[in-house]
Motif scaffolding. Structure first.
Motif, PDB file in Angstrom:
ATOM      1  N   ILE A 139    -106.142  -9.257  22.847  1.00 11.20           N
ATOM      2  CA  ILE A 139    -106.435 -10.637  23.202  1.00 11.20           C
ATOM      3  C   ILE A 139    -107.184 -11.361  22.093  1.00 11.20           C
ATOM      4  O   ILE A 139    -107.102 -12.586  21.968  1.00 11.20           O
ATOM      5  CB  ILE A 139    -107.203 -10.695  24.543  1.00 11.20           C
ATOM      6  N   ASP A 140    -107.879 -10.643  21.219  1.00 14.24           N
ATOM      7  CA  ASP A 140    -108.593 -11.260  20.108  1.00 14.24           C
ATOM      8  C   ASP A 140    -107.635 -11.857  19.081  1.00 14.24           C
ATOM      9  O   ASP A 140    -108.034 -12.657  18.246  1.00 14.24           O
ATOM     10  CB  ASP A 140    -109.508 -10.251  19.419  1.00 14.24           C
ATOM     11  N   ASN A 141    -106.363 -11.464  19.108  1.00 11.03           N
ATOM     12  CA  ASN A 141    -105.369 -11.952  18.169  1.00 11.03           C
ATOM     13  C   ASN A 141    -104.490 -13.051  18.751  1.00 11.03           C
ATOM     14  O   ASN A 141    -103.513 -13.452  18.128  1.00 11.03           O
ATOM     15  CB  ASN A 141    -104.494 -10.789  17.696  1.00 11.03           C
ATOM     16  N   LEU A 142    -104.830 -13.542  19.919  1.00 12.31           N
ATOM     17  CA  LEU A 142    -104.055 -14.601  20.561  1.00 12.31           C
ATOM     18  C   LEU A 142    -104.266 -15.917  19.826  1.00 12.31           C
ATOM     19  O   LEU A 142    -105.398 -16.333  19.605  1.00 12.31           O
ATOM     20  CB  LEU A 142    -104.474 -14.740  22.025  1.00 12.31           C
ATOM     21  N   LEU A 143    -103.170 -16.576  19.437  1.00 10.80           N
ATOM     22  CA  LEU A 143    -103.249 -17.848  18.715  1.00 10.80           C
ATOM     23  C   LEU A 143    -102.910 -19.039  19.599  1.00 10.80           C
ATOM     24  O   LEU A 143    -103.471 -20.117  19.431  1.00 10.80           O
ATOM     25  CB  LEU A 143    -102.303 -17.841  17.519  1.00 10.80           C
ATOM     26  N   ALA A 144    -101.969 -18.873  20.531  1.00 14.45           N
ATOM     27  CA  ALA A 144    -101.556 -19.983  21.397  1.00 14.45           C
ATOM     28  C   ALA A 144    -100.912 -19.430  22.654  1.00 14.45           C
ATOM     29  O   ALA A 144    -100.380 -18.322  22.654  1.00 14.45           O
ATOM     30  CB  ALA A 144    -100.578 -20.888  20.673  1.00 14.45           C
ATOM     31  N   VAL A 145    -100.959 -20.227  23.722  1.00  7.34           N
ATOM     32  CA  VAL A 145    -100.359 -19.849  25.000  1.00  7.34           C
ATOM     33  C   VAL A 145     -99.588 -21.053  25.533  1.00  7.34           C
ATOM     34  O   VAL A 145    -100.089 -22.177  25.509  1.00  7.34           O
ATOM     35  CB  VAL A 145    -101.424 -19.430  26.037  1.00  7.34           C
ATOM     36  N   ASP A 146     -98.351 -20.820  25.990  1.00  8.02           N
ATOM     37  CA  ASP A 146     -97.558 -21.854  26.645  1.00  8.02           C
ATOM     38  C   ASP A 146     -97.647 -21.625  28.146  1.00  8.02           C
ATOM     39  O   ASP A 146     -97.342 -20.534  28.626  1.00  8.02           O
ATOM     40  CB  ASP A 146     -96.097 -21.779  26.207  1.00  8.02           C
ATOM     41  N   VAL A 147     -98.071 -22.657  28.877  1.00  8.58           N
ATOM     42  CA  VAL A 147     -98.328 -22.520  30.304  1.00  8.58           C
ATOM     43  C   VAL A 147     -97.626 -23.644  31.054  1.00  8.58           C
ATOM     44  O   VAL A 147     -97.533 -24.764  30.563  1.00  8.58           O
ATOM     45  CB  VAL A 147     -99.850 -22.595  30.577  1.00  8.58           C
ATOM     46  N   ILE A 148     -97.134 -23.331  32.233  1.00  4.90           N
ATOM     47  CA  ILE A 148     -96.645 -24.354  33.147  1.00  4.90           C
ATOM     48  C   ILE A 148     -97.706 -24.501  34.225  1.00  4.90           C
ATOM     49  O   ILE A 148     -98.024 -23.541  34.927  1.00  4.90           O
ATOM     50  CB  ILE A 148     -95.284 -23.978  33.746  1.00  4.90           C
ATOM     51  N   THR A 149     -98.280 -25.685  34.330  1.00  3.99           N
ATOM     52  CA  THR A 149     -99.387 -25.914  35.248  1.00  3.99           C
ATOM     53  C   THR A 149     -98.897 -26.010  36.693  1.00  3.99           C
ATOM     54  O   THR A 149     -97.691 -26.068  36.950  1.00  3.99           O
ATOM     55  CB  THR A 149    -100.141 -27.204  34.882  1.00  3.99           C
ATOM     56  N   ALA A 150     -99.825 -26.050  37.614  1.00  2.00           N
ATOM     57  CA  ALA A 150     -99.494 -26.112  39.037  1.00  2.00           C
ATOM     58  C   ALA A 150     -98.720 -27.378  39.391  1.00  2.00           C
ATOM     59  O   ALA A 150     -97.915 -27.375  40.317  1.00  2.00           O
ATOM     60  CB  ALA A 150    -100.765 -26.038  39.874  1.00  2.00           C
ATOM     61  N   ASP A 151     -98.923 -28.460  38.624  1.00  4.12           N
ATOM     62  CA  ASP A 151     -98.181 -29.691  38.908  1.00  4.12           C
ATOM     63  C   ASP A 151     -96.879 -29.790  38.112  1.00  4.12           C
ATOM     64  O   ASP A 151     -96.235 -30.820  38.075  1.00  4.12           O
ATOM     65  CB  ASP A 151     -99.059 -30.922  38.668  1.00  4.12           C
ATOM     66  N   GLY A 152     -96.457 -28.691  37.450  1.00  9.48           N
ATOM     67  CA  GLY A 152     -95.157 -28.612  36.786  1.00  9.48           C
ATOM     68  C   GLY A 152     -95.131 -29.062  35.339  1.00  9.48           C
ATOM     69  O   GLY A 152     -94.068 -29.113  34.729  1.00  9.48           O
ATOM     70  N   ARG A 153     -96.270 -29.400  34.765  1.00  6.28           N
ATOM     71  CA  ARG A 153     -96.304 -29.817  33.362  1.00  6.28           C
ATOM     72  C   ARG A 153     -96.292 -28.604  32.439  1.00  6.28           C
ATOM     73  O   ARG A 153     -96.893 -27.585  32.724  1.00  6.28           O
ATOM     74  CB  ARG A 153     -97.551 -30.645  33.065  1.00  6.28           C
ATOM     75  N   PHE A 154     -95.579 -28.742  31.294  1.00  9.48           N
ATOM     76  CA  PHE A 154     -95.598 -27.729  30.246  1.00  9.48           C
ATOM     77  C   PHE A 154     -96.759 -28.053  29.319  1.00  9.48           C
ATOM     78  O   PHE A 154     -96.860 -29.164  28.814  1.00  9.48           O
ATOM     79  CB  PHE A 154     -94.280 -27.739  29.473  1.00  9.48           C
ATOM     80  N   VAL A 155     -97.656 -27.092  29.105  1.00  8.57           N
ATOM     81  CA  VAL A 155     -98.853 -27.316  28.288  1.00  8.57           C
ATOM     82  C   VAL A 155     -98.976 -26.201  27.269  1.00  8.57           C
ATOM     83  O   VAL A 155     -98.813 -25.025  27.604  1.00  8.57           O
ATOM     84  CB  VAL A 155    -100.119 -27.347  29.181  1.00  8.57           C
ATOM     85  N   ARG A 156     -99.256 -26.578  26.020  1.00  4.01           N
ATOM     86  CA  ARG A 156     -99.562 -25.594  24.979  1.00  4.01           C
ATOM     87  C   ARG A 156    -101.070 -25.604  24.789  1.00  4.01           C
ATOM     88  O   ARG A 156    -101.668 -26.662  24.615  1.00  4.01           O
ATOM     89  CB  ARG A 156     -98.877 -25.931  23.673  1.00  4.01           C
TER      90      ARG A 156
END
Length: 65
Positions: free
Chosen positions: A3-20
């Protein structure tokens, strides 16, 4: 830790938005996901930092009797 090497995460929020989320955009979400990753988090994708390996690195199956 990985986890210390994580640079970015792509997430879909509860309201359906794509967030980086990374260190520059959506930083609060990024740090929250980094902390929560040890527990369990679902994400659409992620980017991790890679480290160079030397010529002495071997791989193979290790089986204990």
């Amino acid at each position: 830790m990985t986890i210390d090497n994580l640079l970015a995460v792509d997430v879909i929020t509860a309201d359906g938005r794509f967030v980086r989320a990374n260190e520059r955009e959506n930083t609060d979400l990024f740090w929250a996901l980094r902390e929560a990753a040890a527990i369990s988090v679902s994400s659409r994708g992620s980017n991790s930092r890679l480290h160079p390996l030397g010529p002495g690195v071997l791989s193979g199956l290790v089986v204990y009797p």
